[in-house]
Design a protein around this motif. Structure first.
Motif, PDB file in Angstrom:
ATOM      1  N   ASP A  42       0.849  -1.193   0.000  1.00 60.23           N
ATOM      2  CA  ASP A  42       0.000   0.000   0.000  1.00 60.23           C
ATOM      3  C   ASP A  42       0.883   1.240   0.000  1.00 60.23           C
ATOM      4  N   GLY A  43       0.275   2.412   0.129  1.00 57.96           N
ATOM      5  CA  GLY A  43       1.034   3.659   0.084  1.00 57.96           C
ATOM      6  C   GLY A  43       2.067   3.768   1.188  1.00 57.96           C
ATOM      7  N   GLY A  44       1.728   3.276   2.363  1.00 59.21           N
ATOM      8  CA  GLY A  44       2.652   3.347   3.485  1.00 59.21           C
ATOM      9  C   GLY A  44       3.696   2.252   3.488  1.00 59.21           C
ATOM     10  N   HIS A  45       3.395   1.133   2.778  1.00 57.23           N
ATOM     11  CA  HIS A  45       4.323  -0.007   2.711  1.00 57.23           C
ATOM     12  C   HIS A  45       4.393  -0.483   1.255  1.00 57.23           C
ATOM     13  N   PRO A  46       5.089   0.290   0.408  1.00 55.23           N
ATOM     14  CA  PRO A  46       5.106  -0.023  -1.029  1.00 55.23           C
ATOM     15  C   PRO A  46       5.771  -1.347  -1.374  1.00 55.23           C
ATOM     16  N   HIS A  75       4.238  -6.251   3.257  1.00 49.32           N
ATOM     17  CA  HIS A  75       4.305  -6.431   4.709  1.00 49.32           C
ATOM     18  C   HIS A  75       4.998  -7.739   5.082  1.00 49.32           C
TER      19      HIS A  75
END
Length: 298
Positions: free
Chosen positions: A63-67, A70
């Protein structure tokens, strides 16, 4: 829910069955060695739950925070499990110290040993299954869980032999001493697990055999290029990030060089499960004449 998550959930279920059996063996005998064995099984259950949560987090898309995804959540699970193993060992050492000061006789040792043997057999089968799945799926959480369960199997085997000797010889002091030995073994296992997981959190490279496979794939599918160098990898859970520089003729068009990159990237993704590839194209004057040689078509 993917296959690794299902395996972690099943591990918690198996752990609960084994836990009940081992505490039953401790209740039947009052043996501190069997108590230490049962206490480690509590950690198995909690660790399996932690692995399940970590796998759920690791499976989330980028996602934007974890390109980059995870995936490292699995390593945090392994670190937590290692810490819990160390804490369990300390608790066992405290109990063993009390037992050395005041040894107690065993009650119904044969029945207790039989119950513990059943639990150990179940654990052995499950540990082998977890390790096989974890390595095949490149899941650090499952491998850590499998190693922990296998450590429990070895500890249980030693405990069974030791408690049997106590029952035969009547040397009560052997029971707490054996519990202490088990604790030291568990302590070492926890340290190794923490060390390996922290190393992976520091972006350790892929294993040597995988690096060799990557080099061969690049060399085989790089027709039209002159050289590949600065090949780097980092393994994060089931994902392997691969990046390198690809040297082509300076006059080659963007479309042609892009086609070569697409061909190499497709081959890497097909043959290296979980591969994420980044290729930096360079003109011929950037060649280093080292790294992975690329043979030009005749």
């Amino acid at each position: 829910m993917n296959r690794a998550q299902k395996a972690a959930l099943a591990s918690a279920g198996v752990g609960l069955v084994v836990l009940a059996l081992k505490f039953g063996a401790y209740w039947l005998t009052g043996s501190l060695a069997l108590y230490s064995d049962a206490l480690e099984s509590i950690i198995n259950v909690v660790a399996a739950g932690a692995a399940f949560i970590a796998l759920r987090v690791a499976s989330k898309p980028a996602d934007g925070g974890h390109p980059y995804g995870h995936h490292k959540a699995e390593y945090f699970s392994a670190v937590i499990e290692g810490v819990m193993i160390v804490l369990a060992a300390i608790l066992i050492l405290v109990k063993a110290y009390d037992g050395i000061l005041a040894p107690k006789p065993l009650e119904t040792p044969l029945l207790g040993l039989a119950v513990n043997a059943v639990a150990t057999t179940i654990n052995l089968g499950w540990a082998m299954t977890l390790l096989r799945w974890g390595r095949a799926w490149r899941s650090p959480a499952l491998v850590a869980d499998g190693r922990h369960v296998m450590t429990d199997v070895w500890s249980s085997g030693g405990v069974l032999i030791g408690v049997a000797l106590v029952a035969v010889t009547g040397w009560l002091i052997l029971d707490p001493i054996l519990a202490a030995i088990v604790a030291v073994n568990i302590l070492w296992s926890g340290w190794v697990m923490i060390r390996d997981s922290v190393s992976s959190l520091m972006d350790a490279s892929a294993p040597p055999e995988v690096l060799d496979q990557i080099a061969k794939i690049i060399a085989t599918h790089s027709e039209g290029a002159q050289e590949a160098h600065d090949v780097r990898t980092r393994q994060v859970g089931s994902v392997i990030f691969i990046d390198f520089h690809l040297v082509v003729q300076g006059s080659m068009s963007v479309t042609e060089s892009h086609a070569i990159c697409d061909r190499i990237e497709l081959a890497l993704r097909q043959e290296i499960e979980g591969a994420r590839v980044t290729i930096h194209v360079e003109p011929e004057e950037k060649a280093k004449h080292k790294g992975v040689p690329v043979l030009l078509a005749s």
